[in-house]
Every structure is written in C-alpha cells, then in structure tokens.
Design an enzyme around this catalytic site. Structure first.
Site, PDB file in Angstrom:
ATOM      1  N   GLU A 265      -6.744  -7.937   0.071  1.00  0.00           N
ATOM      2  CA  GLU A 265      -7.474  -7.466   1.252  1.00  0.00           C
ATOM      3  C   GLU A 265      -8.847  -6.985   0.804  1.00  0.00           C
ATOM      4  O   GLU A 265      -8.982  -6.352  -0.236  1.00  0.00           O
ATOM      5  CB  GLU A 265      -6.739  -6.322   1.963  1.00  0.00           C
ATOM      6  CG  GLU A 265      -5.438  -6.741   2.611  1.00  0.00           C
ATOM      7  CD  GLU A 265      -4.752  -5.608   3.382  1.00  0.00           C
ATOM      8  OE1 GLU A 265      -5.444  -4.747   3.942  1.00  0.00           O
ATOM      9  OE2 GLU A 265      -3.510  -5.609   3.396  1.00  0.00           O
TER      10      GLU A 265
ATOM     11  N   GLU B 257       0.775  -1.254   0.000  1.00  0.00           N
ATOM     12  CA  GLU B 257       0.000   0.000   0.000  1.00  0.00           C
ATOM     13  C   GLU B 257       0.799   1.293   0.000  1.00  0.00           C
ATOM     14  O   GLU B 257       0.654   2.122   0.909  1.00  0.00           O
ATOM     15  CB  GLU B 257      -0.956  -0.001   1.190  1.00  0.00           C
ATOM     16  CG  GLU B 257      -2.039  -1.046   1.069  1.00  0.00           C
ATOM     17  CD  GLU B 257      -3.199  -0.814   2.008  1.00  0.00           C
ATOM     18  OE1 GLU B 257      -3.052  -0.051   2.974  1.00  0.00           O
ATOM     19  OE2 GLU B 257      -4.259  -1.390   1.761  1.00  0.00           O
TER      20      GLU B 257
HETATM   21  C1  BG6 Z   1      -4.907  -1.909   4.830  1.00  0.00           C
HETATM   22  C2  BG6 Z   1      -3.645  -2.488   5.404  1.00  0.00           C
HETATM   23  O1  BG6 Z   1      -4.684  -0.552   4.717  1.00  0.00           O
HETATM   24  O2  BG6 Z   1      -6.048  -1.905   5.559  1.00  0.00           O
HETATM   25  C3  BG6 Z   1      -3.840  -3.352   6.617  1.00  0.00           C
HETATM   26  O3  BG6 Z   1      -2.886  -3.151   4.455  1.00  0.00           O
HETATM   27  C4  BG6 Z   1      -4.928  -2.763   7.492  1.00  0.00           C
HETATM   28  O4  BG6 Z   1      -2.610  -3.455   7.274  1.00  0.00           O
HETATM   29  C5  BG6 Z   1      -6.227  -2.733   6.693  1.00  0.00           C
HETATM   30  O5  BG6 Z   1      -5.110  -3.432   8.705  1.00  0.00           O
HETATM   31  C6  BG6 Z   1      -7.426  -2.194   7.448  1.00  0.00           C
HETATM   32  O6  BG6 Z   1      -7.138  -0.925   7.969  1.00  0.00           O
HETATM   33  P1  BG6 Z   1      -7.272  -0.650   9.527  1.00  0.00           P
HETATM   34  O7  BG6 Z   1      -6.755   0.712   9.733  1.00  0.00           O
HETATM   35  O8  BG6 Z   1      -8.725  -0.783   9.819  1.00  0.00           O
HETATM   36  O9  BG6 Z   1      -6.470  -1.682  10.206  1.00  0.00           O
END
Ligand code: BG6
Length: 483
Positions: free
Chosen positions: A379, A166
């Site tokens: 993700e 990211e």
């Molecule tokens: C992405 C990242 O930005 O989103 C993860 O790669 C992260 O590391 C995920 O956990 C969700 O974001 P957050 O801030 O809710 O943990």
C-alpha cells in the site's frame, strides 16, 4: 550500481475485501465486524457502509479487464473470512469460496499474479458474538481452520501470502479495526493482547504456507512509517528511537527474529500494557518467521522529547475525520518515552498525513539492512477529494505526482541494494476508506458513487490510470510523462 527495474518486478495495486466487494449479505455471506462498524460510522459520520462498497463482487471481471489494460502484473486483494465461513468456523460456504476461485482464475487468465491477504480487519461477526472475537484466545483455532482451508484451496495458484493486515495500526486504532465492546474501552492492555494473538496467527499462517504451498512465501503486511526526530537535540533523537521501538520494531522483530523488541517490551511491562504470554507461544512465533515483509506506507512521522512530568498523556494516535487540514484530534504522547508531533518541514494531505517519498526510501533501506529479507509495497497512495468533470474525467495530477515521487524512492532504494518484489499502491479502484468513507479516494479507477448513494458504481478511468499504464509499459522508466 544504477539498474532498471527487473523484468519480473510485480507492478500492480491493492484492495481489501470489505472495502471493495460489497455483496455483504449475498450468496451465503454473513456479517463481518466491519459490516457492523461501518454501519455505525454511517450513522455517526455519514460515511458509506460496507454493504455495497465498490461492488467488486459484481464487477470483478470488468475490474480485472481494466487492470489488464493498465498492464498489471499483480493484484493484491484479501479474502473475506465471513464469505468463506459465514459462522467463522464449521461448514464452508460453497458459493463464497467459488467467488474467490473465479477471481483467481480470471486473474491468472490475464497473467496477473494474485497476492492474497488472509485477514484484513473483517472478522466474522459470529465469532465476535460467540466469544468476543480477537479478545479471546479461542480465535487461534478458528483462524487456523480458516487459514488452512484457503491456503490449501489456492496452494497451486497463489505463491505470495500476506497474513494479517497492519497489526501496528490495529493496536493504535482498535475500535475502527476491531469490534471492541464499551466495557473494554479502558482496558488498553487488550490492544497488545490482541496483537499477541495476531502474532501467533501470523506464525500459524507462515507455517501453513511453508508446509503446503510449493515455492510459497509468507509475510505480514504492516502499516509502517519512518520516524524522524523533530530536531538534532539528543533528547529528540532518543525519543525517535523510543517511538521506533514501540511503533515499528515491536512488530518487525517478531516477524524476523521471533522475539519481542526489548525496549518496547520493558516499556509496556512498566505500564501494565504487556500481553500475557503462555508457555509455547514464543516457540511457535519463532517457528513461523517470515520470508518477506509487505509494507503499507503513506506518510512519515515525527517524534520529540516528552518529559516524564509533562502532565500530558495520549497513548494512541489521533484521527482527522473532517478532511480539513489541521483537524487531527491529537498526537500520541508517552511521558518519559516520546511524543509524536507534526513535522514542520513536510506538506500534508487534507487528512493530515505527511507527504514524504524520502521517508519510504529511508525505511526500505533501513529494514533491508537490518533483516536482509525481500520487501514489497502493498500500500502507498494519496487519499484525496477527486472531482468528476462534466465531460466525465478525473484530473488527478496530485495523485500522479505523489506516486511518481514514491516510485522514484523505491528505485533509489533498489539502487542501493534493496531487494524489492512488488509495488502495489492503494488502491486499484476507489473504495471505502477505513476512517473517512468514500470521499477520500485513492484509486486509479473512479467509482461513481457517494457516501449515501451507491448509484451504479460505474467505473471511470482517472488520469492516473493512463499515467500508470505507461509507467508499467516502460517498466518504471517513463515516470515523467504528462497526461
Ligand atoms: C491502511 C489499510 O491502513 O490504510 C487500508 O490497510 C486503508 O485498509 C488505508 O484503507 C488507508 O487508510 P484510510 O483510513 O484512508 O482508508
């Protein structure tokens, strides 16, 4: 033509090292910048530290057994650089690399294909102390040393490598994802300078995979949102195109074309934000282009026209720390270019992330049309408060419905020709959120701990666990079952 998911489609889920492993100072590991950043968030906001996280370091066999029970065909995880090279460079830490050998062996034993992320926000603290970490070009050599070591180590077991997690999100939220000293906070050009160093590291890693891994494939994992115009007014549509250039194409053009997106580059130069590029940099970037793109998609975004003389200027995205809808601290605003805003047509999570499965279909089709490379979801998920009932259950129907609609969106994109390798939602097990601690949960497997008490980190299957198991068993056909 409507087809089923291919038989070799990789169903699984993702995590990252510092968010899940714990054992932050065990077996020779030294601090990463996330150990320091999260200690500070604990003091400021009461969010858990990375010291124990979900304790996967001590529970990895149990976690892999649960993944196997769900039928996972893949697991995307990251390697902690500071576990392998506690000083960031120099001597390898044998116990540290052994952990990943054991993890990969256990996955393979269970027919689970590893997808390895080389870097996920957790730079060794030693490098921050030595020269400021990502702020300094010396990072390139140390990254190369680390990447060469791990790619060589796992070249016969790991086919899919994602390089840097990211970059687009690191530019937006640089103090959460990197350690940035006080006196740098107003030097916003450094955000893009860091990104440029990361582009070079990405290219180095792609080249290493191509040179060392038989049949290996490399790509970035990017935080990517589709961006809609607030209305069909031409000014709003143009603003959405500007936002697309600066927030998305600025990254993906590098990965596939080896060049910076023109409009974004010009905008950054005009505002004194463009990175310094040395001789040979663009050649290196062009040599290390990607084989696929891994996408981290949670929410779509919306943009509207912002006149040059609007008097507003918030150059970076806001954040919601409280978990109460509407508490977002602001919207990125670039006068004369675009202003991000709430999409009135979409519901959001408690942390103000717009829920939009069609947004995923939209971006998969768009990216595949433009670059023609295979895509994977590394993700996608719903951050939510979960309740553990007295009889030890977690009824997360909201998560099931989010995932169901997003899987349908992946399928629709595939029906229109998009080549997809994998679907790995966030996250395999509950873990430490990057912005909101342990309360905001994403996993199929509940981790029994709170922000201030790690307890035993007991693993408990959520309703979504049983649902996803059937999804995988039916190769994506059985999405509508009730649990
Ligand atoms: C992405 C990242 O930005 O989103 C993860 O790669 C992260 O590391 C995920 O956990 C969700 O974001 P957050 O801030 O809710 O943990």
């Amino acid at each position: 033509m409507r087809k089923d998911f291919p038989n070799d489609f990789l169903w699984g889920a993702s995590t990252s090292a510092y968010q899940v492993e714990g054992a932050a100072y065990e077996d020779g590991k030294k601090a990463s910048q996330q150990d320091i950043i999260n200690k500070d968030s604990f003091e400021k906001f009461g969010f858990a530290t990375a010291e124990v996280a979900s304790d996967q370091y001590h529970h990895y066999k149990e976690d892999i057994a649960l993944m196997k029970e769900m039928g996972f065909r893949t697991y995307r995880f990251s390697i902690a650089w500071s576990r392998v090279f506690p000083e960031g460079s120099g001597e390898v830490n044998e116990q540290g690399i052994q952990y990943y050998r054991d993890l990969v062996r256990e996955l393979k034993k269970n027919d689970i294909e590893p997808i390895v992320t080389i870097y996920h926000y957790d730079l060794p603290w030693a490098l921050v102390e030595r020269y400021g970490g990502w702020l300094d070009r010396r990072i390139l050599k140390d990254f190369e040393h680390y990447a060469t070591y791990i790619i060589h180590e796992f070249k016969d077991q790991v086919k899919y490598w994602t390089t840097i997690n990211e970059q687009s999100i690191i530019v937006q939220y640089w103090t959460q994802k990197c350690f940035i000293p006080e006196d740098y906070l107003s030097k916003n050009q450094m955000r893009y300078q860091i990104n440029h160093y990361m582009n070079l590291c990405h290219a180095i890693a792609c080249k290493l995979v191509h040179a060392m891994v038989p049949g290996g494939m490399a790509g970035s994992a990017i935080g990517y949102s589709s961006i809609y115009p607030l209305s069909s007014r031409p000014e709003d549509v143009m603003a959405a195109q500007n936002a697309q250039a600066l927030r998305n194409d600025y990254y993906t053009d590098i990965y596939f074309k080896g060049t910076y997106n023109k409009a974004a580059e010009i905008y950054l130069k005009e505002h004194g934000l463009a990175p310094v590029i040395e001789n040979g940099d663009m050649e290196l970037i062009a040599e290390g282009t990607s084989d696929f793109l891994a996408l981290n998609y949670y929410a779509s975004e919306c943009a509207k026209y912002c006149p040059e003389d609007s008097g507003k200027e918030i150059r970076w995205s806001g954040v919601n720390r409280s978990g109460k809808k509407g508490d977002i601290s602001g919207f990125e605003t670039h006068p004369g270019f675009y202003e991000m805003c709430k999409n009135p047509g979409l519901d959001t999570t408690d942390w103000d992330w717009a829920i939009d499965p069609i947004g995923m279909e939209y971006l998969l089709r768009d990216l595949y049309n433009r670059y023609g490379k295979p895509l994977m979801i590394t993700e996608n998920g719903l951050g939510a408060y979960d309740t553990l009932t007295e009889d030890g259950k977690i009824h997360d129907d909201y998560r099931i419905s989010y995932l169901r609609e997003h899987i349908k969106a992946v399928k629709r994109a595939m029906d229109y020709g998009v080549e997809m390798i994998a679907y790995c939602p966030w996250s395999a097990v509950d873990l430490l959120s990057t912005s909101n601690g342990m309360k905001k949960r994403y996993g199929f497997i509940y981790i029994d701990r709170t922000d201030d008490d790690p307890k035993e980190c007991k693993r408990i299957r959520k309703d979504s666990f049983y649902w996803y198991k059937k999804v995988i068993e039916s190769n994506g056909k059985d999405l509508d079952q009730t649990i």
